[in-house]
Motif scaffolding. Structure first.
Motif, PDB file in Angstrom:
ATOM      1  N   THR A 458      69.635  55.087  18.081  1.00 59.75           N
ATOM      2  CA  THR A 458      69.055  55.114  16.733  1.00 59.75           C
ATOM      3  C   THR A 458      68.857  53.693  16.221  1.00 59.75           C
ATOM      4  OG1 THR A 458      70.112  57.240  16.271  1.00 59.75           O
ATOM      5  CG2 THR A 458      69.361  55.975  14.385  1.00 59.75           C
ATOM      6  N   ALA A 459      69.831  52.825  16.490  1.00 59.79           N
ATOM      7  CA  ALA A 459      69.721  51.440  16.041  1.00 59.79           C
ATOM      8  C   ALA A 459      68.820  50.611  16.950  1.00 59.79           C
ATOM      9  CB  ALA A 459      71.114  50.808  15.975  1.00 59.79           C
ATOM     10  N   ALA A 460      68.806  50.915  18.257  1.00 64.57           N
ATOM     11  CA  ALA A 460      68.070  50.087  19.217  1.00 64.57           C
ATOM     12  C   ALA A 460      66.577  50.384  19.228  1.00 64.57           C
ATOM     13  CB  ALA A 460      68.648  50.287  20.622  1.00 64.57           C
ATOM     14  N   THR A 461      66.179  51.552  18.755  1.00 62.37           N
ATOM     15  CA  THR A 461      64.756  51.881  18.663  1.00 62.37           C
ATOM     16  C   THR A 461      64.296  51.641  17.225  1.00 62.37           C
ATOM     17  OG1 THR A 461      65.225  54.193  18.160  1.00 62.37           O
ATOM     18  CG2 THR A 461      65.025  53.615  20.479  1.00 62.37           C
ATOM     19  N   ASP A 462      63.076  52.006  16.947  1.00 56.45           N
ATOM     20  CA  ASP A 462      62.578  51.863  15.579  1.00 56.45           C
ATOM     21  C   ASP A 462      62.730  53.157  14.795  1.00 56.45           C
ATOM     22  OD1 ASP A 462      60.764  53.283  17.024  1.00 56.45           O
ATOM     23  OD2 ASP A 462      58.992  52.238  16.261  1.00 56.45           O
ATOM     24  N   ALA A 463      63.741  53.945  15.152  1.00 54.22           N
ATOM     25  CA  ALA A 463      63.973  55.211  14.464  1.00 54.22           C
ATOM     26  C   ALA A 463      64.458  54.967  13.042  1.00 54.22           C
ATOM     27  CB  ALA A 463      64.994  56.052  15.226  1.00 54.22           C
ATOM     28  N   ALA A 464      64.054  55.874  12.157  1.00 53.45           N
ATOM     29  CA  ALA A 464      64.511  55.787  10.770  1.00 53.45           C
ATOM     30  C   ALA A 464      65.874  56.424  10.590  1.00 53.45           C
ATOM     31  CB  ALA A 464      63.507  56.483   9.846  1.00 53.45           C
ATOM     32  N   GLY A 465      66.302  57.205  11.564  1.00 57.19           N
ATOM     33  CA  GLY A 465      67.599  57.859  11.479  1.00 57.19           C
ATOM     34  C   GLY A 465      67.869  58.651  12.734  1.00 57.19           C
ATOM     35  N   GLY A 466      69.046  59.246  12.784  1.00 52.29           N
ATOM     36  CA  GLY A 466      69.434  60.034  13.942  1.00 52.29           C
ATOM     37  C   GLY A 466      70.223  61.252  13.526  1.00 52.29           C
ATOM     38  N   VAL A 467      70.238  62.245  14.407  1.00 54.25           N
ATOM     39  CA  VAL A 467      70.963  63.491  14.150  1.00 54.25           C
ATOM     40  C   VAL A 467      71.662  63.905  15.440  1.00 54.25           C
ATOM     41  CG1 VAL A 467      70.767  65.927  13.522  1.00 54.25           C
ATOM     42  CG2 VAL A 467      69.312  64.235  12.392  1.00 54.25           C
ATOM     43  N   HIS A 468      72.926  64.268  15.313  1.00 51.90           N
ATOM     44  CA  HIS A 468      73.677  64.783  16.459  1.00 51.90           C
ATOM     45  C   HIS A 468      74.245  66.142  16.076  1.00 51.90           C
ATOM     46  CE1 HIS A 468      76.163  64.920  20.041  1.00 51.90           C
ATOM     47  NE2 HIS A 468      77.223  65.172  19.291  1.00 51.90           N
ATOM     48  N   VAL A 469      74.008  67.153  16.927  1.00 55.42           N
ATOM     49  CA  VAL A 469      74.509  68.503  16.693  1.00 55.42           C
ATOM     50  C   VAL A 469      75.607  68.763  17.719  1.00 55.42           C
ATOM     51  CG1 VAL A 469      73.925  70.931  16.457  1.00 55.42           C
ATOM     52  CG2 VAL A 469      72.196  69.194  15.967  1.00 55.42           C
ATOM     53  N   ARG A 470      76.774  69.117  17.213  1.00 55.62           N
ATOM     54  CA  ARG A 470      77.905  69.296  18.121  1.00 55.62           C
ATOM     55  C   ARG A 470      78.695  70.550  17.768  1.00 55.62           C
ATOM     56  NH1 ARG A 470      82.805  65.154  16.196  1.00 55.62           N
ATOM     57  NH2 ARG A 470      83.325  66.296  14.286  1.00 55.62           N
ATOM     58  N   LEU A 471      79.415  71.053  18.747  1.00 53.95           N
ATOM     59  CA  LEU A 471      80.435  72.058  18.506  1.00 53.95           C
ATOM     60  C   LEU A 471      81.662  71.317  17.985  1.00 53.95           C
ATOM     61  CD1 LEU A 471      80.346  75.146  19.074  1.00 53.95           C
ATOM     62  CD2 LEU A 471      81.759  74.689  21.071  1.00 53.95           C
ATOM     63  N   SER A 472      82.237  71.793  16.900  1.00 56.03           N
ATOM     64  CA  SER A 472      83.387  71.095  16.326  1.00 56.03           C
ATOM     65  C   SER A 472      84.507  70.989  17.352  1.00 56.03           C
ATOM     66  CB  SER A 472      83.894  71.836  15.095  1.00 56.03           C
ATOM     67  OG  SER A 472      85.150  71.317  14.683  1.00 56.03           O
ATOM     68  N   PRO A 473      85.096  69.809  17.507  1.00 53.50           N
ATOM     69  CA  PRO A 473      86.229  69.681  18.431  1.00 53.50           C
ATOM     70  C   PRO A 473      87.481  70.375  17.924  1.00 53.50           C
ATOM     71  CG  PRO A 473      85.876  67.632  17.237  1.00 53.50           C
ATOM     72  CD  PRO A 473      84.734  68.533  16.885  1.00 53.50           C
ATOM     73  N   PHE A 474      87.455  70.819  16.665  1.00 52.15           N
ATOM     74  CA  PHE A 474      88.632  71.437  16.060  1.00 52.15           C
ATOM     75  C   PHE A 474      88.546  72.958  16.005  1.00 52.15           C
ATOM     76  CE2 PHE A 474      87.620  67.387  13.927  1.00 52.15           C
ATOM     77  CZ  PHE A 474      88.639  66.617  14.449  1.00 52.15           C
ATOM     78  N   ASP A 475      87.326  73.516  16.128  1.00 53.57           N
ATOM     79  CA  ASP A 475      87.156  74.961  15.988  1.00 53.57           C
ATOM     80  C   ASP A 475      85.871  75.372  16.702  1.00 53.57           C
ATOM     81  OD1 ASP A 475      86.813  77.596  15.236  1.00 53.57           O
ATOM     82  OD2 ASP A 475      87.461  77.273  13.175  1.00 53.57           O
ATOM     83  N   PRO A 476      85.971  76.147  17.789  1.00 57.69           N
ATOM     84  CA  PRO A 476      84.766  76.504  18.561  1.00 57.69           C
ATOM     85  C   PRO A 476      83.811  77.416  17.805  1.00 57.69           C
ATOM     86  CG  PRO A 476      86.677  77.719  19.355  1.00 57.69           C
ATOM     87  CD  PRO A 476      87.199  76.713  18.374  1.00 57.69           C
ATOM     88  N   ARG A 477      84.222  77.910  16.648  1.00 53.49           N
ATOM     89  CA  ARG A 477      83.321  78.754  15.847  1.00 53.49           C
ATOM     90  C   ARG A 477      82.403  77.925  14.967  1.00 53.49           C
ATOM     91  NH1 ARG A 477      88.580  79.947  15.153  1.00 53.49           N
ATOM     92  NH2 ARG A 477      89.428  81.891  15.977  1.00 53.49           N
TER      93      ARG A 477
END
Length: 826
Positions: A458-477
């Motif tokens: 996100t910082a190395a390209t000319d992107a205006a922002g970034g998004v990461h979608v993850r399964l919570s490490p604390f709760d698989p639901r």
């Protein structure tokens, strides 16, 4: 007759007409239609008014139910007789009128035969009830001829226990007396007038079961009577024995669950390990009863979620209700559609909650919630936008959120997006991606990569922002959607509020068709991170002949990147769990602790220099020293401060207010200032982005080396830790042994959201000498140590952190200030 609004059944009837209220395995009107079909009826006219489309959409032309169904729409309520009058042109012979919102198994054929045998104009189905006060009482002669009507008498007026069921057999000529232009009722208007004229009106006492579902108590009783076999309407589903019925074979009941009949469970339901469903109870289709949850004598409608260790007792949950963990819903409560009951909340007996409400975590609700505004007032929490997968965070929600986020960015901007290697983040990411181009945003999809890689790109390209979608490490639901600014840092609160405003107001940008953004698959961009990573170590780590570093990749996405990089750097590594496995991305704490103990045993067995457990997202790590001993997060932070400052004297390190004061003592030896931040990663990364900061960490396994990137990066931290230990020729165990000996004690005190402000105000009033220099929460130095009172941003609790050289003093401080937090809530 199915036009009723069912006001006394609210909130059950707010989003559906009364006949469409489900009674165990079918909606009430379907039970009635099945009864008609069993008694030889082929043609049915349904009178509709309130939320008429629900009935029409469900039953259509009736072919799916073995009937020919037509509809008569009341433009305004016309009463029971007036509504039938509208269909007069289709009634050219003897016909039966029956209520669509009563549950019954009476013998309709017998009523019709009695009508014809007596050559009656009107035959009313009668039923004997123990309490006739809420019904229309009908008095007949011994031959069944009606001689008197009583409308809802009191006990001094009651002369019979036979009441009007709303089941009538009529000859078509009776409708000629019904006016077409105003409300007109059978029992209140037409029948009394016919009786006065001596017309042939008869009553026939029906056998079997009949009840009018007029209020919530009667609804619950009718449902449980059907479950208990008191209503003969055929089998409820597949009979598993012991009073347990399931709609289909796809019901998933864990071997560790407890089911005590009579119970009906709908298709697609899951009853998890340790859960209990105690009858009479109804659990309709696609509902999840999670681990340790209890449902006692309750009716739970479709698509609900009852979280871990929640309790539902004697209540009714309508469709798509979400009851979070440890919440309790008590006897007589009714929870409206799409309502969320927060963690540890308590819904007191007989409370009614209207649809689309949200009860805060820890709240105690003792009065019905009708007019209070809906909804979550905020989207963002500690880990971005979080919610239960496919219940709170759905693809539709994600698309709307993507459009809202895109609206806050310049038209034509680029956004980097990636995800964990799990099917749920993949689904949510694709929904999110669908929303971005609609706002004119171009998407660079790097597929599945560790979170630090997404931040870097996100910082190395000319992107205006970034998004990461993850399964919570604390709760698989739970799914987390994390947002980055153009530097790869977590977005600030101002940006969060902009996204929330666009989301809640629906004020999203819809660009013209030729401005819709593009979606570009860009996994090749990951190589930029890899080259920069290797370059940061000048291509190789020192002394690759040192004892091995044992790394447990926890089956996460780091295994896609880090092993190759460490190999290029020449680090001697033994890899564990180095294969992607989406089923193991979120592990409960006890399983993680077992993994740490296995890691420690392997480090001892192979004589390793270091053991690292790298959490699946690639940001947080746990460490075992060269003696095979797990290293506390605060000690690891302090040890890294000592190593970094050996090479960077005079520079600043940043840690949150929650971090140990041992960091300050070590930094003082190098003449270095420690910069304290608020207790969140956004604040820590913002501090690390300044040129004077050489290192940052939170004491919980997250580290920042700003020379590479000013964001949390567990992959880089693994290599840098091995690098620093190798170049300084020191074992981690020896380094930890030399650190200041301080003892930290943590406590959590339950505190409802509405009382947090009061608690903090009272601390400032009680200890005004400490008020001026607060960063986050309320921290003060006290004799023999220090203590921090910190309200949790996401849960109804307050954290107490105390530290001292004396472990007993640290414990004493934690206990005494925990008591103060409890006292200040009063």
């Amino acid at each position: 007759m199915a036009g009723g609004e069912g006001a006394r059944l609210r909130p059950l009837t707010i989003n559906r007409p009364k006949p469409m209220v489900p009674v165990v395995n079918r909606v009430c009107l379907e039970h009635v239609l099945n009864l008609l079909r069993e008694h030889g009826f082929t043609d049915v006219i349904i009178t509709i008014h309130y939320l008429a489309s629900h009935i029409f959409d469900y039953f259509g032309d009736g072919r799916g139910f073995g009937l020919r169904i037509t509809y008569s729409l009341e433009p305004t309520p016309l009463g029971t007789a007036g509504s039938v009058k509208l269909a007069e042109k289709d009634l050219d012979g003897t016909f039966l009128v029956i209520s669509g919102d009563a549950l019954t198994d009476v013998n309709l054929t017998e009523v019709i035969e009695a009508h014809r045998a007596r050559q009656a104009l009107v035959t009313i189905g009668l039923y004997r009830v123990p309490n006739p006060l809420e019904y229309g009482v009908v008095v007949t002669d011994p031959d069944g001829r009606i001689r008197q009507f009583q409308e809802k008498p009191d006990w001094g007026q009651v002369i019979s226990d036979t009441v009007n069921t709303g089941i009538y057999v009529l000859e078509p000529e009776v409708l000629k007396e019904v006016p077409a232009d105003r409300p007109y009722d059978f029992s209140a208007d037409l029948f009394p007038r016919m009786l006065q004229r001596g017309e042939r009106l008869f009553g026939h006492v029906v056998r079997g079961y009949w009840t009018d579902i007029g209020n919530i108590q009667e609804y619950v009783r009718a449902s449980f009577d059907l479950l208990n076999g008191q209503v003969n309407l055929g089998p409820l589903g597949l009979d598993l024995g012991n009073g347990i019925w399931v709609e289909a074979e796809d019901v998933d009941i864990s071997p560790g669950a407890t089911i005590i009949g009579p119970v009906y469970i709908g298709s697609g339901c899951r009853i998890q390990r340790g859960a209990a469903v105690v009858g009479p109870a109804v659990v309709r289709r696609n509902t999840i009863i999670d681990e340790g949850a209890e449902v006692h004598e309750s009716s739970v409608w479709r698509d609900c979620y009852v979280g871990p260790h929640a309790q539902i007792r004697g209540a009714v949950l309508l469709s798509q209700v979400n009851v979070r963990k440890r919440a309790r819903v008590m006897e007589g409560a009714v929870i409206g559609d799409e309502t969320v009951i927060g963690e540890d909340a308590v819904i007191q007996p007989d409370v009614k909650i209207w649809p689309k409400k949200e009860v805060e975590s820890g709240a105690i609700v003792s009065e019905s919630i009708i007019w209070a505004p809906r909804v979550r007032r905020v989207l963002f929490g500690r880990f971005g936008v979080s919610g239960l997968a496919n219940m709170e965070l759905t693809p539709e929600f994600a698309a709307k959120l993507g459009a809202a986020y895109g609206t806050t960015l310049p038209k034509g901007a680029k956004v980097i997006i990636n995800r964990d290697p799990h099917r749920i983040p993949r689904m949510i990411k694709r929904g999110f991606i669908a929303g971005l181009p609609s706002a004119g945003i171009n998407v660079l999809d790097i597929k599945s990569a560790p979170t630090p890689v997404a931040r870097y790109l996100t910082a190395a390209t000319d992107a205006a922002g970034g998004v990461h979608v993850r399964l919570s490490p604390f709760d698989p639901r739970v799914v987390d959607i994390k947002f980055f600014d153009n530097r790869g840092l977590d977005i600030d609160q101002v940006t969060e509020r902009k996204i929330e405003n666009a989301f809640f107001r629906g004020d999203v940008r819809r660009v013209f068709f030729d401005e819709i953004g593009s979606i570009i698959d860009a996994p090749h961009l990951v190589s930029r991170y890899e080259e920069a990573f290797v370059k940061a170590f000048d291509g190789r780590l020192p002394d690759s002949r040192r004892p091995p570093v044992v790394i447990d990749y926890a089956h996460g996405s780091s295994v896609l990147v880090l092993p190759q990089l460490l190999d290029r750097l020449g680090l001697n590594v033994i890899s564990l769990n180095a294969a992607l496995d989406e089923a193991r991305l979120a592990q409960p704490p006890d399983v993680v602790e077992q993994a740490i103990q296995r890691l420690a045993a392997i480090v001892r067995a192979v004589g390793g220099a270091l053991g690292v457990y790298l959490e699946p997202g690639g940001e947080r790590l746990r460490v075992v020293d060269d003696l095979g001993m797990p290293v506390d997060g605060m000690k690891l932070l302090t040890a890294l401060v000592a190593l970094v400052l050996r090479e960077n004297p005079g520079r600043v390190v940043a840690v949150p207010v929650t971090a140990t004061r041992a960091v300050d003592q070590v930094a003082a030896e190098f003449g270095v200032r420690v910069q304290r931040t608020r207790a969140n990663h956004q604040a820590l990364m913002a501090a690390a982005a300044h040129d004077h900061v050489v290192f940052a960490g939170d004491g919980e396994g997250c580290f920042i080396f700003p020379g590479f990137q000013p964001t949390v990066d567990g992959l880089f931290a693994v290599a840098r830790l091995a690098d620093l230990l190798g170049r300084h020729g020191v074992g981690l165990s020896e380094l930890v042994r030399q650190l200041p000996a301080l003892h930290m004690v943590r406590r959590r005190v339950p505190c409802p959201w509405e009382k947090k402000g009061r608690v903090m105000r009272r601390f400032h009033e009680r200890f005004p000498e400490h008020s001026a220099r607060q960063i986050d929460g309320f921290q003060m130095d006290v004799p023999g140590g220090w203590v921090l009172i910190l309200p949790d941003a996401d849960r109804p609790i307050v954290h107490i952190i105390a530290e001292s050289e004396d472990p007993d003093r640290a414990l004493e401080l934690a206990e005494s200030y925990s008591q103060l937090v409890a006292d200040f809530q009063a």
